[in-house]
Design an enzyme around this catalytic site. Structure first.
Site, PDB file in Angstrom:
ATOM      1  N   ASP A   9      34.501  40.361  31.371  1.00 44.75           N
ATOM      2  CA  ASP A   9      34.639  39.354  32.418  1.00 44.75           C
ATOM      3  C   ASP A   9      35.030  40.040  33.732  1.00 44.75           C
ATOM      4  O   ASP A   9      35.594  41.136  33.726  1.00 44.75           O
ATOM      5  CB  ASP A   9      35.707  38.346  31.979  1.00 44.75           C
ATOM      6  CG  ASP A   9      36.008  37.316  33.040  1.00 44.75           C
ATOM      7  OD1 ASP A   9      35.059  36.723  33.575  1.00 44.75           O
ATOM      8  OD2 ASP A   9      37.195  37.104  33.336  1.00 44.75           O
ATOM      9  N   ASP A  11      36.427  38.186  37.189  1.00 44.00           N
ATOM     10  CA  ASP A  11      37.605  37.623  37.853  1.00 44.00           C
ATOM     11  C   ASP A  11      38.731  37.375  36.855  1.00 44.00           C
ATOM     12  O   ASP A  11      38.541  36.712  35.832  1.00 44.00           O
ATOM     13  CB  ASP A  11      37.244  36.306  38.543  1.00 44.00           C
ATOM     14  CG  ASP A  11      36.121  36.475  39.554  1.00 44.00           C
ATOM     15  OD1 ASP A  11      35.676  37.616  39.750  1.00 44.00           O
ATOM     16  OD2 ASP A  11      35.676  35.456  40.128  1.00 44.00           O
TER      17      ASP A  11
END
Length: 363
Positions: A9, A11
């Site tokens: 991922d 953010d």
């Protein structure tokens, strides 16, 4: 080519996610998560990196493409300048209400990797900070590491994954166990995943006890589910005792033949309560417990059951356990005992090689 892959991922995992608007739309907002670059440098020879990110409304007036591109491109250039390359960067631009097929935890963004069998399910992971990342891992049939800046940061992730890569844990069975224990007093199911982290689902009917059990898994660096229906109309004794017995059995089964584990763990001090713990997964059950409590209960939990819990889990794990705490606040003392047990267990179950850690050849 099938190979170990990390689906990472962006953010909140690689870079900090602003809690104000959850958008990195300027260079001022771009901030790397602590030690992410050293961690990825350690891992890059063992894993392929694929970035997978949901970017709500990207390309719309609420999040114009050009405001996304500037900090994103700066981030990618920074990674490249340090020798870190991503095989692909896959982004879903849709909002939840769009009901698309590519937004995590759905897997359409990764369809190529699925169809061509480009990742090895036994040695690949999803790394992310949200429950949707954990669900994505489940949908892909691989394991998840739920990033947290304190509980599972990049230093800890690198340590965990390097241990797996170096010892080729992909040739091993996953360290998982499920135990069901039914008596006249309780009906318990425990599931333990020693090589995963994520959301723990713990429901015993005793709120404070649930919180304490979560501390073991969180600080132990693994994931577990526990459900217990006990005779709480009498008291919580059977619930606590039988849960400890079932959890100890599950941990023992998940650890397996102990080949390659560190075996020993030792932690001191912890928190303001000065909790200490020493553990040996020796096959010889013994416990020495020292902690005094001023109150009969903390919340809905009887303080006298603290020692009984650790005694029960030590004997079913066949572990030697020395654990003690001192301090002024009973809540903090009990919590520090569960935390320090988890941290010590993390050390003891860590894979370090392929040998049995015993001069006798048996544990």
């Amino acid at each position: 080519m099938t190979q170990p892959t990390l689906f990472i991922d962006r953010d909140g995992t690689l870079i900090d996610e602003p809690k104000t608007d959850f958008q990195i739309d300027s260079l001022e907002k771009l901030k790397l998560e602590r030690n992410v670059i050293p961690a990825l440098l350690k891992l890059k020879d063992h894993y392929r990196f694929v970035m997978v990110s949901n970017q709500d409304g990207l390309g719309t007036s609420s999040f114009p493409q050009e405001t996304f591109d500037k900090p994103h491109n700066a981030m990618m250039e920074l990674f490249r300048s340090q020798g870190i390359e991503f095989d692909e960067v896959l982004i879903c631009p849709h909002k939840p209400e769009d009901n698309c097929d590519c937004r995590k935890p759905k897997t359409k963004l990764l369809q190529k990797y699925i169809d061509r069998e480009l990742f090895d399910p036994a040695t690949s992971f999803v790394i992310g900070d949200r429950a949707t990342d954990v669900q994505l891992a489940e949908n892909l049939g691989i394991r998840a590491l739920q990033y947290h800046p304190e509980k599972l940061n990049w230093d800890l992730i690198a340590e965990k994954l390097l241990g797996e890569a170096v010892t080729n844990i992909g040739d091993r069975q996953p360290r998982y166990a499920e135990v069901v224990r039914k008596t006249k007093e309780t009906d318990i199911k425990v599931q333990v995943w020693l090589d995963e982290t994520g959301v723990n689902d713990i429901k015993t009917g005793v709120g404070f006890f649930d919180h304490m059990l979560d501390q073991i898994a969180t600080h132990g660096g693994f994931r577990m589910n526990i459900s217990c229906k006990g005779d709480l109309w009498i008291d919580e004794h059977h619930t606590v005792e039988d849960t400890a017995l079932a959890l100890g059995t599950a941990l023992k089964q998940a650890i397996g033949d102990k080949r390659g584990i560190a075996r020993f763990g030792f932690v001191l001090p912890m928190d303001e309560c000065q909790a200490q713990c020493a553990m040996d997964l020796s096959g010889r059950p013994f416990i020495k417990f020292k902690a005094e409590f001023k109150r009969d209960k903390v919340g809905d939990f009887s303080t006298e059951l603290t020692e009984h819990f650790f005694q029960s889990i030590a004997f079913t794990m066949l572990a030697t356990l020395h654990i003690k705490a001192k301090g002024d606040n009973d809540h903090h003392k009990i919590e520090s005992l569960f935390k320090v047990f988890g941290r010590t267990l993390r050390q003891a179950i860590r894979i370090e090689g392929n040998e049995l850690p015993s001069s006798k050849g048996v544990l």
